[in-house]
Design a protein around this motif. Structure first.
Motif, PDB file in Angstrom:
ATOM      1  N   GLN A 120      -2.269  -3.933  -8.030  1.00  0.00           N
ATOM      2  CA  GLN A 120      -3.337  -4.580  -8.713  1.00  0.00           C
ATOM      3  C   GLN A 120      -3.254  -6.133  -8.592  1.00  0.00           C
ATOM      4  O   GLN A 120      -4.344  -6.762  -8.572  1.00  0.00           O
ATOM      5  CB  GLN A 120      -3.638  -4.065 -10.038  1.00  0.00           C
ATOM      6  CG  GLN A 120      -4.069  -2.599 -10.415  1.00  0.00           C
ATOM      7  CD  GLN A 120      -5.483  -2.602  -9.933  1.00  0.00           C
ATOM      8  OE1 GLN A 120      -6.330  -3.517 -10.314  1.00  0.00           O
ATOM      9  NE2 GLN A 120      -6.004  -1.403  -9.289  1.00  0.00           N
ATOM     10  N   ARG A 121      -1.885  -6.508  -8.858  1.00  0.00           N
ATOM     11  CA  ARG A 121      -1.489  -7.749  -8.919  1.00  0.00           C
ATOM     12  C   ARG A 121      -1.652  -8.565  -7.494  1.00  0.00           C
ATOM     13  O   ARG A 121      -1.919  -9.575  -7.361  1.00  0.00           O
ATOM     14  CB  ARG A 121      -0.368  -8.184  -9.567  1.00  0.00           C
ATOM     15  CG  ARG A 121      -0.212  -9.605  -9.885  1.00  0.00           C
ATOM     16  CD  ARG A 121       1.062  -9.862 -10.668  1.00  0.00           C
ATOM     17  NE  ARG A 121       1.369 -11.241 -10.929  1.00  0.00           N
ATOM     18  CZ  ARG A 121       2.596 -11.774 -11.683  1.00  0.00           C
ATOM     19  NH1 ARG A 121       3.214 -11.132 -11.972  1.00  0.00           N
ATOM     20  NH2 ARG A 121       2.616 -13.130 -11.557  1.00  0.00           N
ATOM     21  N   TRP A 122      -1.102  -7.926  -6.498  1.00  0.00           N
ATOM     22  CA  TRP A 122      -0.850  -8.497  -5.267  1.00  0.00           C
ATOM     23  C   TRP A 122      -1.554  -7.787  -4.283  1.00  0.00           C
ATOM     24  O   TRP A 122      -2.329  -8.824  -3.365  1.00  0.00           O
ATOM     25  CB  TRP A 122       0.551  -8.529  -4.922  1.00  0.00           C
ATOM     26  CG  TRP A 122       1.318  -9.365  -6.169  1.00  0.00           C
ATOM     27  CD1 TRP A 122       2.443  -8.640  -6.761  1.00  0.00           C
ATOM     28  CD2 TRP A 122       1.397 -10.639  -6.399  1.00  0.00           C
ATOM     29  NE1 TRP A 122       2.940  -9.548  -7.618  1.00  0.00           N
ATOM     30  CE2 TRP A 122       2.316 -10.724  -7.588  1.00  0.00           C
ATOM     31  CE3 TRP A 122       0.672 -11.747  -6.080  1.00  0.00           C
ATOM     32  CZ2 TRP A 122       2.515 -11.722  -8.112  1.00  0.00           C
ATOM     33  CZ3 TRP A 122       0.771 -13.080  -6.540  1.00  0.00           C
ATOM     34  CH2 TRP A 122       1.715 -13.455  -7.589  1.00  0.00           C
ATOM     35  N   PRO A 153       6.922 -14.384  -7.149  1.00  0.00           N
ATOM     36  CA  PRO A 153       5.891 -15.430  -6.849  1.00  0.00           C
ATOM     37  C   PRO A 153       6.398 -16.782  -6.357  1.00  0.00           C
ATOM     38  O   PRO A 153       7.591 -17.107  -7.112  1.00  0.00           O
ATOM     39  CB  PRO A 153       5.200 -15.304  -8.213  1.00  0.00           C
ATOM     40  CG  PRO A 153       5.615 -14.008  -8.789  1.00  0.00           C
ATOM     41  CD  PRO A 153       7.047 -13.612  -8.199  1.00  0.00           C
ATOM     42  N   LEU A 154       5.929 -17.451  -5.665  1.00  0.00           N
ATOM     43  CA  LEU A 154       6.308 -18.776  -5.209  1.00  0.00           C
ATOM     44  C   LEU A 154       6.135 -19.593  -6.158  1.00  0.00           C
ATOM     45  O   LEU A 154       6.987 -20.866  -5.812  1.00  0.00           O
ATOM     46  CB  LEU A 154       5.541 -19.238  -3.904  1.00  0.00           C
ATOM     47  CG  LEU A 154       5.731 -18.267  -2.579  1.00  0.00           C
ATOM     48  CD1 LEU A 154       5.190 -19.229  -1.294  1.00  0.00           C
ATOM     49  CD2 LEU A 154       7.282 -17.995  -2.411  1.00  0.00           C
ATOM     50  N   ASP A 155       5.586 -19.574  -7.264  1.00  0.00           N
ATOM     51  CA  ASP A 155       5.669 -20.711  -8.501  1.00  0.00           C
ATOM     52  C   ASP A 155       6.715 -20.368  -9.417  1.00  0.00           C
ATOM     53  O   ASP A 155       6.536 -20.828 -10.462  1.00  0.00           O
ATOM     54  CB  ASP A 155       4.259 -20.961  -9.059  1.00  0.00           C
ATOM     55  CG  ASP A 155       3.696 -19.272  -9.857  1.00  0.00           C
ATOM     56  OD1 ASP A 155       4.429 -18.288  -9.596  1.00  0.00           O
ATOM     57  OD2 ASP A 155       2.531 -19.383 -10.392  1.00  0.00           O
ATOM     58  N   THR A 156       7.681 -19.282  -9.362  1.00  0.00           N
ATOM     59  CA  THR A 156       8.827 -18.930 -10.172  1.00  0.00           C
ATOM     60  C   THR A 156       9.633 -20.127 -10.122  1.00  0.00           C
ATOM     61  O   THR A 156       9.931 -20.632  -9.043  1.00  0.00           O
ATOM     62  CB  THR A 156       9.319 -17.696  -9.695  1.00  0.00           C
ATOM     63  OG1 THR A 156       8.199 -16.794  -9.518  1.00  0.00           O
ATOM     64  CG2 THR A 156      10.255 -17.094 -10.741  1.00  0.00           C
ATOM     65  N   ALA A 181       0.928  -1.206   0.130  1.00  0.00           N
ATOM     66  CA  ALA A 181       0.127   0.071  -0.123  1.00  0.00           C
ATOM     67  C   ALA A 181       0.859   1.026  -0.210  1.00  0.00           C
ATOM     68  O   ALA A 181       0.438   2.298  -0.612  1.00  0.00           O
ATOM     69  CB  ALA A 181      -0.870   0.020   1.216  1.00  0.00           C
ATOM     70  N   ARG A 182       1.852   1.120   0.808  1.00  0.00           N
ATOM     71  CA  ARG A 182       2.703   2.518   1.114  1.00  0.00           C
ATOM     72  C   ARG A 182       3.748   2.646  -0.242  1.00  0.00           C
ATOM     73  O   ARG A 182       4.029   3.781  -0.633  1.00  0.00           O
ATOM     74  CB  ARG A 182       3.556   2.316   2.282  1.00  0.00           C
ATOM     75  CG  ARG A 182       2.915   2.462   3.474  1.00  0.00           C
ATOM     76  CD  ARG A 182       3.272   2.570   4.611  1.00  0.00           C
ATOM     77  NE  ARG A 182       2.577   2.454   5.868  1.00  0.00           N
ATOM     78  CZ  ARG A 182       2.793   2.440   7.216  1.00  0.00           C
ATOM     79  NH1 ARG A 182       4.330   2.250   7.361  1.00  0.00           N
ATOM     80  NH2 ARG A 182       2.147   2.380   8.337  1.00  0.00           N
ATOM     81  N   TYR A 183       4.615   1.579  -0.783  1.00  0.00           N
ATOM     82  CA  TYR A 183       5.633   1.385  -1.491  1.00  0.00           C
ATOM     83  C   TYR A 183       5.248   0.723  -2.893  1.00  0.00           C
ATOM     84  O   TYR A 183       5.924   0.838  -3.720  1.00  0.00           O
ATOM     85  CB  TYR A 183       6.848   0.793  -0.868  1.00  0.00           C
ATOM     86  CG  TYR A 183       7.213   1.413   0.634  1.00  0.00           C
ATOM     87  CD1 TYR A 183       7.424   2.929   0.838  1.00  0.00           C
ATOM     88  CD2 TYR A 183       6.870   0.302   1.643  1.00  0.00           C
ATOM     89  CE1 TYR A 183       7.756   3.135   2.092  1.00  0.00           C
ATOM     90  CE2 TYR A 183       7.226   0.992   2.900  1.00  0.00           C
ATOM     91  CZ  TYR A 183       7.639   2.259   3.019  1.00  0.00           C
ATOM     92  OH  TYR A 183       7.742   2.803   4.394  1.00  0.00           O
ATOM     93  N   GLY A 184       4.126   0.095  -3.269  1.00  0.00           N
ATOM     94  CA  GLY A 184       4.069  -0.501  -4.255  1.00  0.00           C
ATOM     95  C   GLY A 184       3.451   0.298  -5.589  1.00  0.00           C
ATOM     96  O   GLY A 184       3.147   1.451  -5.490  1.00  0.00           O
TER      97      GLY A 184
END
Length: 403
Positions: free
Chosen positions: A117-119, A200-203, A108-111
């Motif tokens: 939108q994605r996360w 992403p953990l599926d990377t 919220a602060r730095y994205g």
């Protein structure tokens, strides 16, 4: 002095009612799932309770940004977070559980808008979960400048190599994203070497090596993972805020995270004290109830004093964060982080003692609560780091007076 607003008082009453109606009566069923054969899968009951919480407006209460969260101040949220802390299952039901809360605050602060939108939006909706990969097994991570994980720029990508552990939440099947802290430029100044990046953990190259336990508890399905990142390649747009900003982000994340932990530990301590009194009233030894024994009464009194002291200090820290910001409230945040988990450990330990053998068994919440709270004396910085911060600030004040 630290009373909540009229709006928060209303939320507090609704939250208390929700806990009585939906959380406490379902704890046994949720605990059975946590230790059952499908414990690494999400309990359907949790998802049902989350929908009920959403419907009652008891959702994302932690986030100050009114357009995304409830718009409460840190002081207002403190009164609510303490109540949630009374049950290990409650924070998730209200989408106020770590590490998601800290990760959502970071986004919220730095994205960027794309990252939000994605996360962020799926996290705010409670559709996915996240983890925070900072601590490493090979170095003393209480000094985060020791971190060795590399985040190297390669064209339009970053390549991540390293091993992390205590990435709490990574075992959860709903966990989709990790915020990873590592070094982008070891030649930079000490606190400008580190960066944070979304992985992403599926990377390909991300591997959950093992689940870690806390005093034997695996905390399924949330879990605590050791993760290896082996030539993990993600787009350069996944960097948070820019290279060299990792410490800046960490301070913005850990300030609220630390105070949230402290708020919850007060709730745990309150519940432990209540059960201590109930147990002492119901048990008889040597011809009288435990409640009539001076040593037990002294433990009850000492626990009440310590809880009230910690609550006042925590509310003061929350108020200081609201009025002056996290940086100015460094002293107050460090003090409560050193005080609250240690206090809760003492109160829970007294409750265990009054319960006798039952206190260390699975028949009460006390053993599990002790394990969780004891780990908080290490999480988000060990006691020694916070005590050093307090000492430095105090010595600095003394030097200014002497000048």
């Amino acid at each position: 002095m630290f009373d909540c607003t009229e709006r928060t008082a209303g939320l507090r009453q609704r939250l208390l009612a929700f806990m009585d109606e939906h959380i406490y009566p379902n704890e046994a069923a949720l605990l059975a799932h946590e230790h059952g054969p499908e414990r690494w899968q999400t309990a359907p009951l949790i998802e049902t309770l989350k929908e009920k919480a959403k419907q009652q407006g008891l959702w994302n209460l932690f986030l100050p940004e009114s357009e995304l969260g409830a718009g409460l101040s840190n002081l207002d949220y403190a009164h609510l977070c303490e109540i949630m802390g009374r049950s290990p299952f409650a924070p998730e039901v209200f989408n106020c559980a770590a590490p998601d809360t800290g990760n959502m605050e970071v986004l919220a602060r730095y994205g960027t808008e794309e990252q939000k939108q994605r996360w962020l939006l799926p996290l705010l909706a409670g559709e996915i979960r996240s983890c925070f990969s900072m601590t490493e097994p090979a170095v003393a991570s209480s000094d985060a400048t020791n971190i060795e994980c590399s985040i190297r720029r390669d064209g339009d990508d970053y390549v991540i190599n390293g091993r992390k552990w205590w990435s709490s939440g990574a075992m959860d099947p709903r966990c989709r994203i990790a915020i990873v802290m590592g070094k982008t430029d070891p030649s930079e100044k000490r606190y400008r070497q580190q960066s944070m990046i979304l992985v992403p953990l599926d990377t390909p190259g991300v591997k959950i090596e093992r689940a870690l336990t806390v005093f034997g508890y695996d905390h399924a399905p949330h879990g605590h993972a050791e993760i290896s990142y082996d030539n993990v390649r993600v787009p350069a747009s996944n960097i948070l805020l820019g290279e060299g900003r990792g410490f800046e982000i960490a301070q913005g994340r850990l300030g609220p995270g630390r105070i949230h932990h402290c708020m919850r530990t007060i709730g745990i301590a309150e519940r432990a004290l209540e059960t201590m009194v109930e147990r002492a009233r119901s048990r008889t030894a040597f011809g009288r109830t435990l409640l009539e024994m001076g040593s037990v009464r002294e433990q009850i009194a000492q626990s009440r004093i310590e809880i009230e002291q910690t609550r006042l200090l925590t509310l003061r820290a929350a108020d200081m964060m609201d009025r002056a910001g996290n940086k100015v409230a460094r002293l107050e945040i460090a003090m409560i982080k050193a005080v609250a988990p240690a206090m809760a450990c003492r109160v829970i330990d007294r409750a265990i003692q009054v319960h006798g053998a039952a206190g260390v068994s699975q028949d009460t919440f006390l053993a599990s609560a002790y394990a969780r709270v004891r780990s908080l004396r290490l999480a988000d910085g060990p006691d020694e780091v916070h005590l050093e911060t307090i000492a430095k600030l105090e010595i600095g004040k003394n030097a200014e007076r002497a000048a």
